[in-house]
Design a protein around this motif. Structure first.
Motif, PDB file in Angstrom:
ATOM      1  N   THR A  93       0.863  -1.175   0.000  1.00 53.54           N
ATOM      2  CA  THR A  93       0.000   0.000   0.000  1.00 53.54           C
ATOM      3  C   THR A  93       0.897   1.222   0.000  1.00 53.54           C
ATOM      4  O   THR A  93       2.022   1.200   0.523  1.00 53.54           O
ATOM      5  N   THR A  94       0.395   2.295  -0.615  1.00 54.94           N
ATOM      6  CA  THR A  94       1.234   3.455  -0.849  1.00 54.94           C
ATOM      7  C   THR A  94       0.414   4.732  -1.004  1.00 54.94           C
ATOM      8  O   THR A  94      -0.791   4.679  -1.263  1.00 54.94           O
ATOM      9  N   ASP A  95       1.098   5.873  -0.858  1.00 58.26           N
ATOM     10  CA  ASP A  95       0.495   7.174  -1.134  1.00 58.26           C
ATOM     11  C   ASP A  95       0.477   7.455  -2.636  1.00 58.26           C
ATOM     12  O   ASP A  95      -0.264   8.318  -3.096  1.00 58.26           O
ATOM     13  N   LYS A  96       1.327   6.764  -3.368  1.00 60.27           N
ATOM     14  CA  LYS A  96       1.441   6.983  -4.815  1.00 60.27           C
ATOM     15  C   LYS A  96       0.194   6.458  -5.518  1.00 60.27           C
ATOM     16  O   LYS A  96      -0.265   5.358  -5.242  1.00 60.27           O
ATOM     17  N   LYS A  97      -0.294   7.242  -6.472  1.00 64.82           N
ATOM     18  CA  LYS A  97      -1.510   6.863  -7.187  1.00 64.82           C
ATOM     19  C   LYS A  97      -1.241   5.834  -8.281  1.00 64.82           C
ATOM     20  O   LYS A  97      -2.132   5.062  -8.648  1.00 64.82           O
ATOM     21  N   LYS A 108      -9.084   1.809   2.077  1.00 63.44           N
ATOM     22  CA  LYS A 108      -8.292   2.262   0.927  1.00 63.44           C
ATOM     23  C   LYS A 108      -9.194   2.948  -0.096  1.00 63.44           C
ATOM     24  O   LYS A 108     -10.400   2.694  -0.162  1.00 63.44           O
ATOM     25  N   ASN A 110      -0.458   2.951   5.855  1.00 57.33           N
ATOM     26  CA  ASN A 110      -1.598   3.870   5.859  1.00 57.33           C
ATOM     27  C   ASN A 110      -1.845   4.522   4.500  1.00 57.33           C
ATOM     28  O   ASN A 110      -2.721   5.376   4.374  1.00 57.33           O
ATOM     29  N   GLY A 111      -1.092   4.126   3.491  1.00 59.67           N
ATOM     30  CA  GLY A 111      -1.294   4.679   2.155  1.00 59.67           C
ATOM     31  C   GLY A 111      -2.677   4.339   1.624  1.00 59.67           C
ATOM     32  O   GLY A 111      -3.215   3.269   1.904  1.00 59.67           O
ATOM     33  N   PRO A 112      -3.273   5.255   0.850  1.00 55.94           N
ATOM     34  CA  PRO A 112      -4.643   5.050   0.381  1.00 55.94           C
ATOM     35  C   PRO A 112      -4.800   4.089  -0.793  1.00 55.94           C
ATOM     36  O   PRO A 112      -5.918   3.697  -1.118  1.00 55.94           O
ATOM     37  N   TRP A 113      -3.714   3.712  -1.438  1.00 53.93           N
ATOM     38  CA  TRP A 113      -3.802   2.855  -2.624  1.00 53.93           C
ATOM     39  C   TRP A 113      -3.169   1.491  -2.375  1.00 53.93           C
ATOM     40  O   TRP A 113      -2.010   1.399  -1.949  1.00 53.93           O
ATOM     41  N   ASN A 132       3.723   1.809   2.625  1.00 55.93           N
ATOM     42  CA  ASN A 132       3.179   2.682   3.664  1.00 55.93           C
ATOM     43  C   ASN A 132       1.846   2.068   4.083  1.00 55.93           C
ATOM     44  O   ASN A 132       0.870   2.132   3.325  1.00 55.93           O
TER      45      ASN A 132
END
Length: 163
Positions: free
Chosen positions: A64-68, A121, A84-87, A82
């Motif tokens: 999981t990551t912040d990167k889209k 997510k 806690n990343g949204p993706w 990450n």
């Protein structure tokens, strides 16, 4: 009637998962045993393993990551994860050849989707070859066109499922 069990991975699964990966992908595209071990040491909860009648028949994984967008560096550096990343990324969806076309991959995709939703997510991103675009579309993924990824020196299409 066959019994299917899906469970999260752990570091002790590395060798078995590397063997499945080698069966499913060409050498240039397959994650090495070391890469799988590194990933399992950082995000084992983002590995789902499918067993049929007690035998490992497939798995799905990704950080999981912040990167889209999914990029090649993510495959190589588990440290980019990450929690806690949204993706949620998908790096591999593996079903051993003898169990293909029996719904195993679909079970893994649906379980991964359910887990990502439960974790809050935004969605899931993957890359696939042209011949699999229609397959992932059945699960709600939208083709975003040719990816910047050159992993394994082939053309990849990025697909996204947004919740």
């Amino acid at each position: 009637m066959m019994e299917y069990i899906i469970r999260q991975g752990n570091i002790d699964d590395a060798k078995a998962l590397a063997a499945v990966e080698a069966e499913c992908f060409p050498r240039a595209e397959a994650a090495t045993a070391e890469e799988i071990r590194d990933r399992l040491s950082v995000y084992p909860n983002h590995f789902l393993l499918l067993y049929r009648d007690g035998k490992l028949v497939g798995f799905i994984d990704g950080m999981t990551t912040d990167k889209k967008d999914l990029n090649d560096e993510m495959y190589e550096k588990a440290s980019l994860h990450n929690e806690n990343g949204p993706w949620q990324m998908i790096f591999g969806l593996n079903t051993i050849p003898s169990c293909r076309r029996e719904g195993c991959a679909g079970r893994l995709i649906e379980a991964f989707k359910a887990q990502a939703k439960k974790e809050g997510k935004k969605g899931i991103v993957l890359t696939c070859k042209d011949r699999l675009v229609h397959y992932y579309a059945k699960f709600g993924f939208v083709n975003e066109g040719v990816s910047e990824s050159t992993h394994g020196h082939v053309v990849w299409y990025q697909m996204r499922l947004t919740f």
